[in-house]
Design a protein around this motif. Structure first.
Motif, PDB file in Angstrom:
ATOM      1  N   THR A   5      -7.177   3.236  -5.176  1.00 35.47           N
ATOM      2  CA  THR A   5      -7.229   4.692  -5.296  1.00 35.47           C
ATOM      3  C   THR A   5      -5.867   5.273  -4.958  1.00 35.47           C
ATOM      4  OG1 THR A   5      -9.575   4.768  -4.709  1.00 35.47           O
ATOM      5  CG2 THR A   5      -8.327   6.806  -4.480  1.00 35.47           C
ATOM      6  N   ARG A  16      -3.092  -6.710  -8.982  1.00 37.13           N
ATOM      7  CA  ARG A  16      -3.699  -7.083  -7.707  1.00 37.13           C
ATOM      8  C   ARG A  16      -4.828  -8.091  -7.876  1.00 37.13           C
ATOM      9  NH1 ARG A  16      -4.846  -1.863  -4.058  1.00 37.13           N
ATOM     10  NH2 ARG A  16      -5.600  -3.554  -2.744  1.00 37.13           N
ATOM     11  N   THR A  56       0.830  -1.211   0.000  1.00 33.26           N
ATOM     12  CA  THR A  56       0.000   0.000   0.000  1.00 33.26           C
ATOM     13  C   THR A  56       0.853   1.245   0.000  1.00 33.26           C
ATOM     14  OG1 THR A  56      -0.105  -0.157   2.419  1.00 33.26           O
ATOM     15  CG2 THR A  56      -1.939  -1.123   1.155  1.00 33.26           C
ATOM     16  N   THR A 103      -9.108   6.445  -9.156  1.00 32.06           N
ATOM     17  CA  THR A 103      -9.497   5.088  -8.786  1.00 32.06           C
ATOM     18  C   THR A 103      -9.365   4.148  -9.972  1.00 32.06           C
ATOM     19  OG1 THR A 103     -11.040   5.939  -7.128  1.00 32.06           O
ATOM     20  CG2 THR A 103     -11.345   3.666  -7.828  1.00 32.06           C
ATOM     21  N   ASN A 104      -8.616   3.067  -9.754  1.00 36.51           N
ATOM     22  CA  ASN A 104      -8.418   2.021 -10.769  1.00 36.51           C
ATOM     23  C   ASN A 104      -7.821   2.562 -12.072  1.00 36.51           C
ATOM     24  OD1 ASN A 104      -9.512   0.182  -8.945  1.00 36.51           O
ATOM     25  ND2 ASN A 104     -11.588   0.422  -9.768  1.00 36.51           N
ATOM     26  N   ASP A 157     -10.490  -9.627  -8.186  1.00 38.10           N
ATOM     27  CA  ASP A 157     -11.302  -9.685  -6.974  1.00 38.10           C
ATOM     28  C   ASP A 157     -10.860  -8.693  -5.903  1.00 38.10           C
ATOM     29  OD1 ASP A 157     -12.744 -11.741  -8.123  1.00 38.10           O
ATOM     30  OD2 ASP A 157     -11.426 -13.286  -7.300  1.00 38.10           O
ATOM     31  N   SER A 158      -9.807  -7.948  -6.152  1.00 41.73           N
ATOM     32  CA  SER A 158      -9.299  -7.022  -5.150  1.00 41.73           C
ATOM     33  C   SER A 158     -10.193  -5.792  -5.062  1.00 41.73           C
ATOM     34  CB  SER A 158      -7.867  -6.603  -5.490  1.00 41.73           C
ATOM     35  OG  SER A 158      -7.837  -5.916  -6.724  1.00 41.73           O
ATOM     36  N   THR A 159     -10.045  -5.056  -3.985  1.00 41.35           N
ATOM     37  CA  THR A 159     -10.814  -3.824  -3.813  1.00 41.35           C
ATOM     38  C   THR A 159     -10.310  -2.746  -4.755  1.00 41.35           C
ATOM     39  OG1 THR A 159      -9.323  -3.110  -2.055  1.00 41.35           O
ATOM     40  CG2 THR A 159     -11.294  -4.340  -1.401  1.00 41.35           C
ATOM     41  N   ASP A 160     -11.107  -1.686  -4.895  1.00 43.03           N
ATOM     42  CA  ASP A 160     -10.704  -0.580  -5.763  1.00 43.03           C
ATOM     43  C   ASP A 160      -9.374   0.000  -5.292  1.00 43.03           C
ATOM     44  OD1 ASP A 160     -12.921  -0.841  -7.321  1.00 43.03           O
ATOM     45  OD2 ASP A 160     -14.080   0.679  -6.266  1.00 43.03           O
ATOM     46  N   LYS A 217      -3.570  -2.084 -10.847  1.00 38.94           N
ATOM     47  CA  LYS A 217      -4.846  -2.673 -10.445  1.00 38.94           C
ATOM     48  C   LYS A 217      -4.948  -4.115 -10.938  1.00 38.94           C
ATOM     49  CE  LYS A 217      -9.234  -3.315  -9.498  1.00 38.94           C
ATOM     50  NZ  LYS A 217      -9.671  -3.705  -8.142  1.00 38.94           N
TER      51      LYS A 217
END
Length: 362
Positions: free
Chosen positions: A227, A219, A154, A242-243, A222-225, A216
């Motif tokens: 940002t 990852r 992250t 985002t994405n 199925d991963s979260t957005d 993106k």
């Protein structure tokens, strides 16, 4: 409610609080997808930036348009039609006729923040105007900081945004509850392919940043957005992406200027509204001059104003179609309004220098 948002009334700017509803075929992100609190902070910062840019404020305040006997103006109608239809406005006219200043007048009257400017050259390309990714700087920083390899993913993604900066066009298409004003200046100087490159952007209102899209995908679906905060064309301001995709909520007010030096493809014209700035007349130049010299020294200005009609007559040709820029007239009047202004004989010689036609060879 009245359909006009822009009135060319820069003495009492009303601001835009809510854009009109878009046509069904020009809808982009729904307004409800914009975070209200974040958007409010965004516009508060933009208004502060705009207020600090004194020169841009002055350009917006001093802009004037010509109205006919019924109080109508093709320029005002074209700007309002572009706002309602979410279409770019292609503005042609003589150099110095106010094409560029129109964008500053719109931003000032509607209180839409600083004008995002993209000056076109023969080397201009759309990708650079959308965003820039400084891969070399990122590699150099990574080599200096060997500990980065132990950082969590992250943190690495956050760092990636430090090396991406949106250009003026990319910043204009950030989602927001109000449109930004984007000035694409002298588009007729561009490469032959640039107008075609703009077509998809104008039609879809979105673009992607491959470096963030790639992250993106790495990852997994199925991963979260994802940002990432990236820098924008506005000084010291960032925006979330985002994405890896930027899509506008309100299509920007796009003003493209052209000196009429070339034609554009029919597909490009189809996506634009077109208007021509009228040639200056003595009646139209008087308010422009007065607006630029509103803060001039009263003594020098009172004396000079008595000679304005004669100066403007010298500035324009007999048919009022002179290929001279308004800047040249303002330069001459500025010299006249100084406390140490030239003598009448010197001023006559200076006019020969200052009023040279733009098409006149050296």
């Amino acid at each position: 409610m009245p359909w006009k948002y822009f009135h060319a009334n820069t003495t009492q700017p009303q601001g835009m609080t809510q854009p009109p509803e878009p046509p069904p075929w020009r809808q982009f992100l729904p307004r409800k997808t914009v975070d209200g609190a974040e958007d409010e902070r965004y516009w508060k910062d933009l208004h502060q930036l705009a207020a600090q840019d004194v020169r841009s404020v002055q350009r917006g305040q001093s802009f004037r348009v010509q109205f006919d006997a019924q109080g109508h103006s093709d320029i005002v109608d074209a700007v309002n039609a572009a706002i309602h239809l979410r279409r770019p406005l292609l503005v042609t006219g003589l150099p110095g006729s106010g094409k560029t200043s129109l964008a500053y007048a719109i931003a000032y009257e509607l209180q839409l923040g600083p004008v995002l400017t993209w000056p076109i050259t023969a080397r201009a390309n759309l990708v650079d105007a959308l965003y820039r990714y400084d891969a070399i700087a990122r590699l150099q920083d990574a080599q200096l900081d060997k500990t980065r390899q132990d950082s969590p993913a992250t943190e690495e993604e956050g760092d990636l945004g430090d090396y991406i900066q949106l250009g003026p066009v990319g910043t204009a298409f950030l989602p927001s509850r109000l449109p930004r004003v984007l000035l694409i200046d002298e588009i007729d100087k561009s490469d032959l392919n640039l107008p075609n490159d703009l077509l998809n952007l104008f039609e879809e209102g979105e673009f992607e940043i491959p470096e963030l899209v790639r992250r993106k995908r790495q990852r997994g679906a199925d991963s979260t957005d994802l940002t990432v905060e990236v820098r924008t064309a506005d000084p010291d301001m960032t925006a979330p992406v985002t994405n890896g995709r930027v899509k506008c909520c309100e299509f920007p007010i796009v003003i493209m200027t052209s000196n009429g030096e070339r034609d554009f493809p029919p597909a490009f014209y189809r996506r634009c509204l077109r208007v021509k700035m009228p040639s200056p007349t003595p009646e139209s130049l008087l308010p422009i001059v007065r607006s630029h010299f509103a803060t001039a020294d009263p003594t020098g200005w009172t004396e000079a104003e008595t000679n304005l009609t004669a100066i403007i007559g010298d500035f324009l040709d007999k048919n009022h179609r002179s290929d001279r820029a308004t800047d040249q007239l303002l330069n001459a009047i500025y010299l006249m309004t100084r406390n140490d202004s030239p003598t009448e004989a010197e001023m006559k010689r200076l006019q020969d220098l200052l009023f040279r036609r733009l098409s006149e060879a050296d």
